[in-house]
Write an enzyme that holds these catalytic residues in place. Structure first.
Site, PDB file in Angstrom:
ATOM      1  N   GLU A 173      26.338  33.335   0.651  1.00  0.00           N
ATOM      2  CA  GLU A 173      27.809  32.763  -0.191  1.00  0.00           C
ATOM      3  C   GLU A 173      28.476  31.450   0.149  1.00  0.00           C
ATOM      4  OE1 GLU A 173      30.827  35.670  -0.435  1.00  0.00           O
ATOM      5  OE2 GLU A 173      31.672  34.536  -2.076  1.00  0.00           O
TER       6      GLU A 173
ATOM      7  N   ARG B  90      22.085  42.778  11.949  1.00  0.00           N
ATOM      8  CA  ARG B  90      23.206  41.241  12.589  1.00  0.00           C
ATOM      9  C   ARG B  90      23.238  40.827  14.016  1.00  0.00           C
ATOM     10  NH1 ARG B  90      27.430  39.487  10.352  1.00  0.00           N
ATOM     11  NH2 ARG B  90      26.984  40.417   8.289  1.00  0.00           N
TER      12      ARG B  90
ATOM     13  N   LYS C 140      32.741  34.155   8.835  1.00  0.00           N
ATOM     14  CA  LYS C 140      33.667  33.165   8.323  1.00  0.00           C
ATOM     15  C   LYS C 140      35.025  33.239   8.323  1.00  0.00           C
ATOM     16  CE  LYS C 140      29.801  33.531   4.776  1.00  0.00           C
ATOM     17  NZ  LYS C 140      29.090  33.152   4.295  1.00  0.00           N
TER      18      LYS C 140
HETATM   19  P1  ATP Z   1      29.784  36.295   7.831  1.00  0.00           P
HETATM   20  O1  ATP Z   1      30.310  38.036   7.402  1.00  0.00           O
HETATM   21  O2  ATP Z   1      29.635  35.842   8.692  1.00  0.00           O
HETATM   22  O3  ATP Z   1      31.291  36.267   6.783  1.00  0.00           O
HETATM   23  P2  ATP Z   1      27.998  36.707   5.068  1.00  0.00           P
HETATM   24  O4  ATP Z   1      26.930  37.724   5.768  1.00  0.00           O
HETATM   25  O5  ATP Z   1      29.439  37.589   4.426  1.00  0.00           O
HETATM   26  O6  ATP Z   1      28.360  36.271   6.665  1.00  0.00           O
HETATM   27  P3  ATP Z   1      26.266  35.002   3.639  1.00  0.00           P
HETATM   28  O7  ATP Z   1      26.674  34.003   2.830  1.00  0.00           O
HETATM   29  O8  ATP Z   1      26.521  36.865   2.243  1.00  0.00           O
HETATM   30  O9  ATP Z   1      27.528  35.365   4.840  1.00  0.00           O
HETATM   31  O10 ATP Z   1      25.059  35.539   4.179  1.00  0.00           O
HETATM   32  C1  ATP Z   1      23.941  34.839   4.181  1.00  0.00           C
HETATM   33  C2  ATP Z   1      22.472  35.927   4.364  1.00  0.00           C
HETATM   34  O11 ATP Z   1      22.738  35.720   5.781  1.00  0.00           O
HETATM   35  C3  ATP Z   1      22.699  37.149   4.394  1.00  0.00           C
HETATM   36  O12 ATP Z   1      21.412  37.866   4.130  1.00  0.00           O
HETATM   37  C4  ATP Z   1      23.185  37.790   5.230  1.00  0.00           C
HETATM   38  O13 ATP Z   1      22.980  39.356   5.594  1.00  0.00           O
HETATM   39  C5  ATP Z   1      22.688  37.133   6.475  1.00  0.00           C
HETATM   40  N1  ATP Z   1      23.134  37.036   7.588  1.00  0.00           N
HETATM   41  C6  ATP Z   1      24.876  36.911   8.115  1.00  0.00           C
HETATM   42  N2  ATP Z   1      25.358  36.551   8.865  1.00  0.00           N
HETATM   43  C7  ATP Z   1      23.970  37.353   9.884  1.00  0.00           C
HETATM   44  C8  ATP Z   1      24.770  37.588  11.198  1.00  0.00           C
HETATM   45  N3  ATP Z   1      25.257  37.362  12.115  1.00  0.00           N
HETATM   46  N4  ATP Z   1      23.099  37.978  11.337  1.00  0.00           N
HETATM   47  C9  ATP Z   1      21.839  38.040  10.652  1.00  0.00           C
HETATM   48  N5  ATP Z   1      22.098  37.930   9.435  1.00  0.00           N
HETATM   49  C10 ATP Z   1      23.210  37.686   9.008  1.00  0.00           C
HETATM   50 MG    MG Z   2      27.899  37.976   2.503  1.00  0.00          MG
END
Ligand code: ATP
Ligand code: MG
Length: 556
Positions: free
Chosen positions: A33, A258, A268
């Site tokens: 995102e 994760r 984020k």
């Molecule tokens: P955050 O929770 O850190 O803000 P998010 O999941 O909202 O991150 P996205 O932009 O939706 O961020 O993530 C893009 C991809 O990266 C998704 O498939 C998510 O599952 C993966 N991802 C995000 N954080 C991690 C992590 N700590 N380890 C592995 N994969 C991750």
């Molecule tokens: Mg997300």
């Protein structure tokens, strides 16, 4: 870095290939995102998604899940692409946006309404929450749940036309208010938002929820293996419901744990707070766990990819120690980085048995780990700087560096002996006065003298000043997410120490390019920062050395 055994996702894929599922086609996607910069957790997901399709000869899409105009921005769209490329991965011509599917998602919503599987609700979010029940107690229906198809079509159309205010109406799926899975209790599909979208502008004022967009986007793109983190496991029944009701391509969702890293926050939302509140200087502040931050700090794409392989892929949550990441970069830079000498806290050393105009060129190995790396010239005169901590007037026992009457070797140069010191009026040391041993030149030492230590130095007559930024972990507690109060109260106050006037050897002044890595002997790995100017170069410390130089290299 070789990975020994298949992880569970590789096992699933190999079985699918054996069974000829989707004709053996493997297609993954990385779906960020665009509401922040990518962090090291995303790097794990990128390495996993692109790594799998490299291994199994498939394809990986980059898809921006841009369903929330309130938090998203083109700055993030651009930085995300830059970071993925820098990591070494290529989505070729497959760059997609969930926002490109808004018309189709709207049609999907109409389809559900027409089949009596979605309705417009006038309750606001608090009222919806109040009726939702709890995992053990079923939810109660909204008074608007049984609107007719015609009424729902009309109201949804009016939502789209901007006739209602934000929060006034939503579109909800009509699923099961008694489901033990809360996501199945008539989840919201569409909400009204008047914020312009970074790609579709003001074309829409209703936006699909992430849950209504994600699985359908995967289906539209024909994604075979939709890999996500564990928190989406209990969204899966909802995604499956949409796919079933809309008769779309069934991607298989696979969840993994994760990446969590000690002494770091990864959300984020929290990272954005650090930037907005000027706790760090920017998203690419070298203390940030962002990919941009690591790049600026001097991490290499190889080191991050190797780290991702080392941490592996599993379904069990755990916290990886920051030292594993540091190991990965040290391991990589040890092979690549040119060795140079830099004095962080200088003190002047004068060689009294050399003439004032003495000048000599010494050849220094660029990298003892790499025979092809060659040598560079370091000039030597009767004046040099050494590290102030390498000299003591009254040394404790077992202090093997320089002190009155004692000898050390200047790395790559000669053995020197401290004869006396010159003091400032306040009693501090102004200059260390030494004699040098003429036949002790490194590589051609005929003195027969054994010294206990080798210290680094720079020529005082040809060196330059540089700013050196030393970094430590950003938080002083192992898990800043799991503390009382505000996570920002746990920032490490010493996470950045700036040394304004370090002394660098002349070669380093002429050789550097932004981002290029060096090993500063005995100090660690450093790279030139983008803040460098003609007037002053700035170096970032990437990581320290595992073994101090003294233990490993005390020979010449
Ligand atoms: P955050 O929770 O850190 O803000 P998010 O999941 O909202 O991150 P996205 O932009 O939706 O961020 O993530 C893009 C991809 O990266 C998704 O498939 C998510 O599952 C993966 N991802 C995000 N954080 C991690 C992590 N700590 N380890 C592995 N994969 C991750
Ligand atoms: Mg997300």
């Amino acid at each position: 870095m070789e990975q020994k055994n298949n992880h569970f996702i590789e096992e699933i894929i190999e079985q699918d290939i054996r069974e000829g599922k989707h004709g053996g086609r493997i297609h993954t996607r990385f779906p960020p995102e665009p509401n922040g910069y990518l962090h090291i957790g995303h790097a794990k997901s990128i390495c996993l998604n692109f790594g799998l399709t490299q291994k199994y000869n498939g394809k990986t899409n980059l898809r921006f899940d841009d369903t929330n105009p309130v938090t998203e921005d083109v700055e993030f769209v651009e930085s995300i692409q830059e970071d993925i490329k820098w990591l070494g991965f290529d989505w070729e011509d497959r760059l997609y946006y969930a926002s490109d599917y808004f018309p189709q998602l709207y049609e999907f919503a109409l389809q559900l309404i027409k089949e009596g599987k979605a309705y417009v609700d006038d309750l606001n979010s608090e009222e919806v929450a109040a009726l939702k029940g709890s995992p053990t107690e079923p939810g109660k229906p909204s008074p608007y749940r049984d609107r007719t198809v015609e009424e729902n079509l009309k109201l949804f159309q009016e939502m789209k036309e901007g006739k209602y205010k934000e929060g006034e109406k939503t579109l909800r799926a009509k699923i099961d208010l008694a489901s033990p899975n809360m996501h199945m209790r008539d989840p919201i599909l569409y909400r009204i938002l008047f914020t312009p979208h970074h790609r579709t502008g003001t074309q829409w004022c209703i936006y699909p929820m992430y849950d209504f967009a994600h699985g359908q986007s995967d289906a539209i793109e024909g994604i075979t293996h939709s890999i996500c983190t564990l928190e989406f496991e209990n969204h899966r029944p909802l995604y499956d419901w949409f796919i079933h009701e809309l008769k779309l391509f069934p991607s298989r969702q696979i969840e993994f744990a994760r990446l969590n890293l000690s002494y770091t926050v990864m959300s984020k939302r929290k990272l954005l707070q650090l930037v907005k509140e000027n706790i760090v200087s920017s998203w690419d502040d070298p203390r940030m766990p962002s990919i941009a931050g690591f790049r600026r700090r001097g991490y290499t794409p190889e080191s991050i990819r190797n780290f991702a392989t080392m941490v592996g892929v599993a379904r069990r949550e755990n916290v990886i120690d920051l030292s594993l990441l540091e190991f990965a970069i040290r391991d990589d830079l040890n092979k690549k980085a040119t060795r140079v000498m830099v004095v962080l806290h200088p003190i002047l050393l004068k060689i009294i048995n050399l003439p004032e105009d003495h000048r000599e060129d010494l050849e220094i190995d660029n990298n003892p780990e790499d025979e092809t790396a060659g040598k560079h010239i370091m000039s030597f005169s009767n004046m040099c700087y050494i590290e102030s901590e390498d000299f003591m007037m009254q040394p404790p026992p077992k202090y093997h560096r320089l002190s009155p009457g004692e000898m050390v070797r200047l790395k790559g140069a000669y053995i020197v002996k401290c004869e006396s010191v010159e003091l400032n009026t306040d009693g501090s040391i102004k200059t260390i006065l030494c004699s040098y041993v003429a036949n002790s030149k490194s590589g051609n030492d005929q003195s027969g003298i054994k010294v206990k230590s080798v210290i680094h130095w720079v020529d005082a007559k040809s060196c330059s000043d540089a700013e050196v930024r030393l970094y430590d972990r950003l938080f002083r507690v192992e898990d800043p997410n799991d503390q009382q109060g505000d996570f920002k109260d746990y920032i490490n106050p010493d996470s950045l120490i700036t040394i304004p006037n370090a002394k660098i050897e002349n070669f380093l002044k002429t050789d550097t390019a932004i981002g290029k890595s060096y090993q500063f002997l005995r100090h660690g790995y450093f790279c030139m920062d983008r803040d460098s100017s003609e007037a002053k170069v700035v170096f970032n410390k990437t990581v320290g050395l595992k073994d101090s130089y003294q233990k490993s290299n005390a020979k010449n």
